[in-house]
Design a protein around this motif. Sequence first.
Motif, PDB file in Angstrom:
ATOM      1  N   SER A 146       0.844  -1.050   0.188  1.00 41.29           N
ATOM      2  CA  SER A 146       0.102  -0.240   0.236  1.00 41.29           C
ATOM      3  C   SER A 146       1.041   1.198   0.110  1.00 41.29           C
ATOM      4  O   SER A 146      -0.144   2.329  -0.278  1.00 41.29           O
ATOM      5  CB  SER A 146      -0.966   0.117   1.048  1.00 41.29           C
ATOM      6  OG  SER A 146       0.137  -0.209   2.576  1.00 41.29           O
ATOM      7  N   ARG A 202      -1.915  -5.203  -2.590  1.00 39.28           N
ATOM      8  CA  ARG A 202      -1.499  -4.283  -1.888  1.00 39.28           C
ATOM      9  C   ARG A 202      -1.894  -3.668   0.077  1.00 39.28           C
ATOM     10  O   ARG A 202      -2.461  -3.334  -0.320  1.00 39.28           O
ATOM     11  CB  ARG A 202      -1.496  -2.773  -2.427  1.00 39.28           C
ATOM     12  CG  ARG A 202      -1.413  -2.177  -4.121  1.00 39.28           C
ATOM     13  CD  ARG A 202      -1.392  -1.134  -4.962  1.00 39.28           C
ATOM     14  NE  ARG A 202      -0.810  -0.785  -5.951  1.00 39.28           N
ATOM     15  CZ  ARG A 202      -1.495   0.296  -6.992  1.00 39.28           C
ATOM     16  NH1 ARG A 202      -2.342   0.572  -6.266  1.00 39.28           N
ATOM     17  NH2 ARG A 202      -0.939   0.049  -8.049  1.00 39.28           N
ATOM     18  N   VAL A 246      -6.058  -2.933  -2.561  1.00 42.62           N
ATOM     19  CA  VAL A 246      -5.699  -2.402  -1.580  1.00 42.62           C
ATOM     20  C   VAL A 246      -5.920  -3.440  -0.237  1.00 42.62           C
ATOM     21  O   VAL A 246      -7.053  -3.333   0.378  1.00 42.62           O
ATOM     22  CB  VAL A 246      -5.777  -1.775  -0.779  1.00 42.62           C
ATOM     23  CG1 VAL A 246      -5.011  -0.670  -0.060  1.00 42.62           C
ATOM     24  CG2 VAL A 246      -4.806  -0.042  -2.189  1.00 42.62           C
TER      25      VAL A 246
END
Length: 287
Positions: free
Chosen positions: A99, A131, A188
């Motif tokens: 991230s 991520r 994410v």
Amino acid sequence: MLMVTGATGHVGRELARELDAAGAPFRVLVRDPARAAGLPAGAERVRGDLDHPATLLPAFAGADGLFLLTPGIGTDHVRHAVAAAQAVGVRHIVHLSSSNVLGDPMPAMGRWHHEREQVIRASGIPATFLRPGGFMTNAFDWLPTIREDGYVLNPAGLGRYAPIDPADIAAVAAVALTGDGHQGREYVLTGDETFTVAEQVAILSAATGLDLGVREPATPDEAVRARFPNGAPQALADAILEGFALLRAGAAGFRTDTVRRLLGRAPRTFAGWCARNADVFRQAAAA
């Protein structure tokens, strides 16, 4: 056939279990077969090394999906793996990124992962980028000071983040590798709860029965030395210090619902992770 790199790490071992449970044919890339002990019997072991490209072509042969996890810094491992994937006709890469690529400005950790993502994009092979934020397993970095005197260094101050269990990352990776509609996506991944370091230590204390203290490091460098007692490359040490500074500044933290959407359940909790790993911390405290 799926190829899994990093299969002896926190995420890779969990991914091997996920794929085995799903009945998906897969193989794991290992430098030392002895380190693959404990992986599911259904995992085909192939010897190879991301530092040595010539070992990758025979290892990747016949694979149509690749889980790509590369440690450290730089892009060499990704370039070697992508070249082998292109040569053998891999049709989908699921890459473990970070991230940190979303930072504005992007920190050093983010730049390294961004450069790796760009290598994969340039290959033309459809990809899914995972991520995650901070891992729950980062709490293992506290073991040296817990062993020394029953305390945890807090380089993050009142900064909050939502740690994710590597098992949840692995579950998402398995879905992306075996399901449809994930090529070209960026996920994410975080846990469901944000914590300060002090709050995490309180949860760990409750799970283990240990009376753990929290200390602010005298200097940021002290926190790096606690994490890497044998030293870290300067670029990595600098990036870790930058990460601590950003965490201290980002008091609110952030969360996503990606794990819940993709898996149809809530992310695993930090309290649950602590309960499952309590003996590791108890043994450190007793040493």
